[in-house]
Design a protein around this motif. Structure first.
Motif, PDB file in Angstrom:
ATOM      1  N   LYS A  32     -11.643   6.938   3.469  1.00  0.00           N
ATOM      2  CA  LYS A  32     -11.976   5.820   2.596  1.00  0.00           C
ATOM      3  C   LYS A  32     -13.234   6.162   1.793  1.00  0.00           C
ATOM      4  N   ASN A  54      -5.544  -2.186  14.536  1.00  0.00           N
ATOM      5  CA  ASN A  54      -6.202  -3.019  15.520  1.00  0.00           C
ATOM      6  C   ASN A  54      -5.357  -3.134  16.780  1.00  0.00           C
ATOM      7  N   ARG A  60      -7.629   1.818   8.540  1.00  0.00           N
ATOM      8  CA  ARG A  60      -6.616   1.075   7.816  1.00  0.00           C
ATOM      9  C   ARG A  60      -7.112  -0.264   7.283  1.00  0.00           C
ATOM     10  N   THR A  61      -7.822  -0.990   8.067  1.00  0.00           N
ATOM     11  CA  THR A  61      -8.191  -2.323   7.628  1.00  0.00           C
ATOM     12  C   THR A  61      -9.576  -2.667   8.117  1.00  0.00           C
ATOM     13  N   THR A  62     -10.539  -2.204   7.411  1.00  0.00           N
ATOM     14  CA  THR A  62     -11.889  -2.606   7.750  1.00  0.00           C
ATOM     15  C   THR A  62     -12.756  -2.410   6.528  1.00  0.00           C
ATOM     16  N   LEU A  63     -13.886  -3.087   6.542  1.00  0.00           N
ATOM     17  CA  LEU A  63     -14.813  -2.910   5.441  1.00  0.00           C
ATOM     18  C   LEU A  63     -15.517  -1.572   5.543  1.00  0.00           C
ATOM     19  N   LEU A  87      -4.522  -7.849  12.623  1.00  0.00           N
ATOM     20  CA  LEU A  87      -5.473  -7.112  11.793  1.00  0.00           C
ATOM     21  C   LEU A  87      -6.637  -8.014  11.392  1.00  0.00           C
ATOM     22  N   HIS A 107       0.850  -1.176   0.000  1.00  0.00           N
ATOM     23  CA  HIS A 107       0.000   0.000   0.000  1.00  0.00           C
ATOM     24  C   HIS A 107       0.887   1.226   0.000  1.00  0.00           C
ATOM     25  N   VAL A 115       4.783  -4.735   7.305  1.00  0.00           N
ATOM     26  CA  VAL A 115       3.893  -5.156   8.372  1.00  0.00           C
ATOM     27  C   VAL A 115       4.348  -6.557   8.774  1.00  0.00           C
ATOM     28  N   GLN A 155       3.473  -0.426   4.553  1.00  0.00           N
ATOM     29  CA  GLN A 155       3.020   0.946   4.654  1.00  0.00           C
ATOM     30  C   GLN A 155       4.172   1.826   4.205  1.00  0.00           C
ATOM     31  N   GLU A 198       1.370  -8.585  13.058  1.00  0.00           N
ATOM     32  CA  GLU A 198       0.424  -7.511  12.739  1.00  0.00           C
ATOM     33  C   GLU A 198      -0.647  -7.980  11.763  1.00  0.00           C
ATOM     34  N   ARG A 204       1.011   4.960   0.934  1.00  0.00           N
ATOM     35  CA  ARG A 204       0.191   5.706   1.863  1.00  0.00           C
ATOM     36  C   ARG A 204      -0.263   7.051   1.329  1.00  0.00           C
ATOM     37  N   ALA A 226     -12.102  -5.237   1.930  1.00  0.00           N
ATOM     38  CA  ALA A 226     -11.293  -4.924   3.103  1.00  0.00           C
ATOM     39  C   ALA A 226      -9.850  -5.042   2.658  1.00  0.00           C
ATOM     40  N   ALA A 227      -9.092  -3.982   2.875  1.00  0.00           N
ATOM     41  CA  ALA A 227      -7.704  -3.966   2.432  1.00  0.00           C
ATOM     42  C   ALA A 227      -6.793  -4.294   3.596  1.00  0.00           C
ATOM     43  N   LEU A 228      -5.978  -5.305   3.435  1.00  0.00           N
ATOM     44  CA  LEU A 228      -4.981  -5.638   4.439  1.00  0.00           C
ATOM     45  C   LEU A 228      -3.628  -5.354   3.796  1.00  0.00           C
ATOM     46  N   ASN A 229      -3.000  -4.283   4.277  1.00  0.00           N
ATOM     47  CA  ASN A 229      -1.806  -3.805   3.597  1.00  0.00           C
ATOM     48  C   ASN A 229      -0.539  -4.375   4.223  1.00  0.00           C
ATOM     49  N   LYS A 266      -3.666  -0.027  -3.732  1.00  0.00           N
ATOM     50  CA  LYS A 266      -4.480   1.124  -4.151  1.00  0.00           C
ATOM     51  C   LYS A 266      -5.132   0.817  -5.500  1.00  0.00           C
TER      52      LYS A 266
END
Lengths: 353, 353
Positions: free
Chosen positions: B29, B52, B20-23, A72, A18, A64, A49, A68, A20, A43-46, A29
């Motif tokens: 966002k 989180n 950062r990481t959620t729907l 997350l 990701h 990350v 960063q 982490e 930032r 849902a984005a899990l980056n 992105k």
């Protein structure tokens, strides 16, 4: 604008790097925007960063950690936000993080074991290109140990070599590598992206993708799509390909009654190769890619010129600064070209191999 | 799908919080997705990074410092990515960060002083609602000192009180507050969002927005749009309003020859109030908001039911867990309803006051 999005309701977990704070559409992105534009909840899990180094001369990314990533994901679960239909995983720097992402995929699979087809993992095993590895060496075995959980993998030619152990030097060895991947890891669907091999049926200025969905006995059903190369560097094309194939595969499978409830969305053995959802999905993906890259390429000069216009003579003479301007021009022109994503004209058809 | 995006090419710097990481579509966002869907190129500068908490019980946000905001912007400049046409600033926690964001806006203004209208700042002075401040107290004077640099501000009723010093208890005091804001800070355009005041021309179940673009002598030109309230909590509506008004203002101004080159996009004194770009933009924004909130409200029950279906009886009895499920249902249903954003049917018209 079409009132109905191209895909049925789909919740996607997108795992990738990701950036930032930049205009550049790279990594997650690109993937997130493409998935959302096609109608997916994301849902984005980056995994990385990026932030600006205080020295201003470069962007600095912080990885990350595996912990982490687990945290997350645990957070999503605790908030009841883990009801994913699909997962797309891209660039993950480091073997431990790859393993952590694999654990998430396996857990999502396990959760839906009573309802086959309810969860589908598209794995882009980003490791390198053109003979060069650009992740840590231990990422390769980490990916290998996860392959049997993936539904669809998207290696490029070099990554297919790394995963299959087969040196790819012509179409014959390429198809052999695909069969080995089906055999060894029971990977249901495979697409090798950007194959750059001469073949009698197309000029050398063309590239191809080669794909296969295996039969019930694990036999490859191979197709190839040939398309003209655009002589230009673009950033984020792999992420765009991944996001598009997620949506188009979902769409194509939803058009075959009952297929979405079958394990791994594997078509009956009687299905002709060119009617495989993967082949139909790949055709649409390549149509979108080709339209969007053409538009980006056309718009590139204007962006570079506009930016150069505001530069001093000293800046214009600085190669490093000119490179930054070129990078800006190489960004995929996504937002003004939603049509290319949603309604591409299919020009390049799959052929049976 | 419309082949032409609603707005001309527009590069926007979007400053707001970020999940950062959620729907959940909250903060930047929402803003980024809405801006992109309308055809804007967006650089997101996130003022809060939520992640989180390792205790899993909550999301923990860490504020980005004023120095980090400056560094991130410096990074964009160094990469020639600071050629913004517009800036949208939303939630910024802390006076120093507000001042840092103001400095960016002033620098972008200064850069375009030879080309009036080339840069336009939409400032949502997020401070509180319904009589309650939810930022640090010193954020209020920090915003006040920036107002004279803003082109359009979007306070809610309470924030308009804080900024103008006028207690708003009826439409008369509201319009007085707007005139005071024009007078004191020379703010060209003002929209007070979600006005909840009784008025003889609409039932109490209705809300209104009240807007004004000042004349060359600073006189308010007031309009009001009344719309039915939807009795439901949604998250991210303020961010959606901000992103939509950015694009619709840009669109409406681009439709008036020469207006985009005038300072602050201020219309001639001869322009009838209801033909002000701000009034036309606000009509479209409210149309989109109303359609999208209606769709979200309709879809909410299904999401809550689907999620409850997977919960244990113990979980269902836990009020805190049920609240999480409700939050999930309150997410704006953006991705499947691009039509609401791009082609809303205008139902509620502006009226002159």
């Amino acid at each position: 604008m079409a009132t109905v999005p191209p895909v049925p309701e789909t919740r996607v977990l997108a795992v990738a790097s990701h950036v930032r704070t930049t205009l550049q559409y790279v990594g997650n992105k690109v993937a997130v925007f493409v998935l959302q534009s096609m109608g997916c909840d994301v849902a984005a899990l980056n995994t990385v960063q990026f932030s600006n180094h205080t020295g201003y001369q470069q962007w600095k990314g912080s990885r990350v950690t595996a912990q982490e990533i687990e945290d997350l994901y645990e957070g999503l679960k605790q908030s009841y936000l883990d009801d994913f239909d699909m997962m797309l995983s891209g660039y993950i720097p480091g073997a431990e993080a790859v393993t952590a992402v694999g654990k998430i995929a396996k857990e999502l699979k396990e959760k839906t074991k009573e309802t086959p087809g309810k969860f589908f993992w598209v794995l882009d095993p980003v490791m390198g290109d053109n003979g060069r590895i650009y992740v840590a060496e231990d990422v390769v075995p980490a990916y290998k140990s996860l392959l049997s959980s993936a539904d669809l993998i998207l290696p490029n030619q070099f990554e297919a070599e790394l995963l299959s152990g087969i040196q790819i030097k012509d179409m014959e060895s390429l198809t052999h590598a695909i069969q080995v991947l089906h055999d060894t890891h029971r990977i249901p669907h495979i697409v090798i992206t950007s194959v750059n091999l001469s073949a009698p049926d197309h000029p050398d200025s063309h590239l191809s993708v080669v794909g296969s969905s295996m039969t019930s006995t694990g036999k490859a059903r191979l197709f190839k799509i040939v398309f003209p190369a655009i002589d230009c560097y673009f950033s984020g094309t792999g992420d765009m390909f991944g996001a598009l194939i997620v949506t188009r595969m979902r769409e194509a499978v939803s058009q075959v009654p009952g297929l979405g409830d079958k394990p791994n969305w594997l078509s009956d053995d009687s299905t002709p190769t060119l009617e495989l959802p993967l082949a139909r999905a790949a055709e649409k993906v390549l149509a979108s890619m080709h339209e969007l890259l053409s538009k980006t390429s056309q718009g590139m000069t204007a962006i570079v010129e506009r930016t150069r216009h505001d530069m001093t003579e000293a800046e214009k003479a600085d190669q490093k600064k000119l490179q930054l301007v070129k990078s800006k021009g190489a960004e995929l022109q996504l937002v003004r070209n939603l049509d290319c994503l949603r309604n591409p004209a299919i020009e390049f058809r799959a052929k049976e191999m």
